[in-house]
Design an enzyme around this catalytic site. Sequence first.
Site, PDB file in Angstrom:
ATOM      1  N   TYR A 116       0.791  -1.237   0.000  1.00 27.63           N
ATOM      2  CA  TYR A 116       0.000   0.000   0.000  1.00 27.63           C
ATOM      3  C   TYR A 116       0.824   1.288   0.000  1.00 27.63           C
ATOM      4  CZ  TYR A 116      -3.845  -3.186   0.860  1.00 27.63           C
ATOM      5  OH  TYR A 116      -4.763  -4.195   0.741  1.00 27.63           O
ATOM      6  N   ARG A 131     -10.965 -10.422  -4.424  1.00 32.75           N
ATOM      7  CA  ARG A 131     -11.011  -8.951  -4.530  1.00 32.75           C
ATOM      8  C   ARG A 131     -11.555  -8.482  -5.876  1.00 32.75           C
ATOM      9  NH1 ARG A 131      -7.869  -7.218  -0.050  1.00 32.75           N
ATOM     10  NH2 ARG A 131      -6.282  -8.757   0.457  1.00 32.75           N
ATOM     11  N   HIS A 151      -9.557   2.671  -5.462  1.00 31.78           N
ATOM     12  CA  HIS A 151      -8.680   1.729  -4.770  1.00 31.78           C
ATOM     13  C   HIS A 151      -7.240   2.102  -5.052  1.00 31.78           C
ATOM     14  CE1 HIS A 151     -12.005  -0.859  -3.737  1.00 31.78           C
ATOM     15  NE2 HIS A 151     -12.464  -0.684  -4.967  1.00 31.78           N
ATOM     16  N   LEU A 152      -6.415   1.981  -4.030  1.00 31.79           N
ATOM     17  CA  LEU A 152      -4.979   2.222  -4.196  1.00 31.79           C
ATOM     18  C   LEU A 152      -4.376   1.177  -5.122  1.00 31.79           C
ATOM     19  CD1 LEU A 152      -4.530   2.729  -0.405  1.00 31.79           C
ATOM     20  CD2 LEU A 152      -3.999   4.508  -2.076  1.00 31.79           C
ATOM     21  N   SER A 153      -4.709  -0.082  -4.848  1.00 33.72           N
ATOM     22  CA  SER A 153      -4.155  -1.183  -5.649  1.00 33.72           C
ATOM     23  C   SER A 153      -5.112  -1.501  -6.796  1.00 33.72           C
ATOM     24  CB  SER A 153      -3.971  -2.421  -4.759  1.00 33.72           C
ATOM     25  OG  SER A 153      -5.214  -2.839  -4.206  1.00 33.72           O
ATOM     26  N   ASP A 191     -26.089  -0.527  -0.195  1.00 31.76           N
ATOM     27  CA  ASP A 191     -27.469  -0.040  -0.050  1.00 31.76           C
ATOM     28  C   ASP A 191     -27.480   1.405   0.454  1.00 31.76           C
ATOM     29  OD1 ASP A 191     -28.448  -2.468  -0.911  1.00 31.76           O
ATOM     30  OD2 ASP A 191     -28.978  -3.198   1.091  1.00 31.76           O
ATOM     31  N   ASN A 248     -13.250   4.877  -0.844  1.00 28.34           N
ATOM     32  CA  ASN A 248     -12.456   3.648  -0.882  1.00 28.34           C
ATOM     33  C   ASN A 248     -13.059   2.760   0.203  1.00 28.34           C
ATOM     34  OD1 ASN A 248     -10.725   1.518  -0.758  1.00 28.34           O
ATOM     35  ND2 ASN A 248      -8.848   2.748  -0.758  1.00 28.34           N
TER      36      ASN A 248
END
Length: 151
Positions: free
Chosen positions: A26, A114, A103-105, A90, A77
């Site tokens: 990360y 994922r 998302h960072l990745s 919801d 995120n």
Amino acid sequence: MPEPCRILVIHGPNLNLLGTREPDVYGRTTLSEIDASLAERAKELGCEIESFQSNHEGALIDRIQEAHSWADGILINPAGLTHTSVSLRDALAATALPVVEVHLSNIFRRETFRHHSHVSAIAVGVVSGFGPASYRLGLEALRRSLDATSE
Ligand code: CA2
């Protein structure tokens, strides 16, 4: 006259650890640094942002519900809740606000669990894989989307 641009920024569980653990996955940028750089970019774009991180799903949902009364969009995120939480999805859908998921990745280069996001189908779009820049790119996309819908 530019469209109003008040954005709720949501950081999901464990993102408070950014920059302190697992730097190989990360990176070394902290969440405070991400928020500071996002606030700077927001100013340039004529947006106001309010950032919120929690490790508690209910606290995130409460903030999202409140956004209905003041925000023009949500940048989120959802972290691990991306892949598990129907309730978070919801809550986002119930605000009827435009949502950009970041998302960072690159979640598609990682484990198969994922690869599915409960949020993506109700989002305007998704930015994944650019590290901290994913947030900035997501904010820019949200700004464009707000402008486009007002035309
Ligand atoms: O790539 C992302 O931004 C993720 O949303 C990060 C989540 C992960 O579950 C998603 O699949 C993709 C994990 C956030 C945990 O953040 C940490 C930061 C530092 C050390 C440990 C965890």
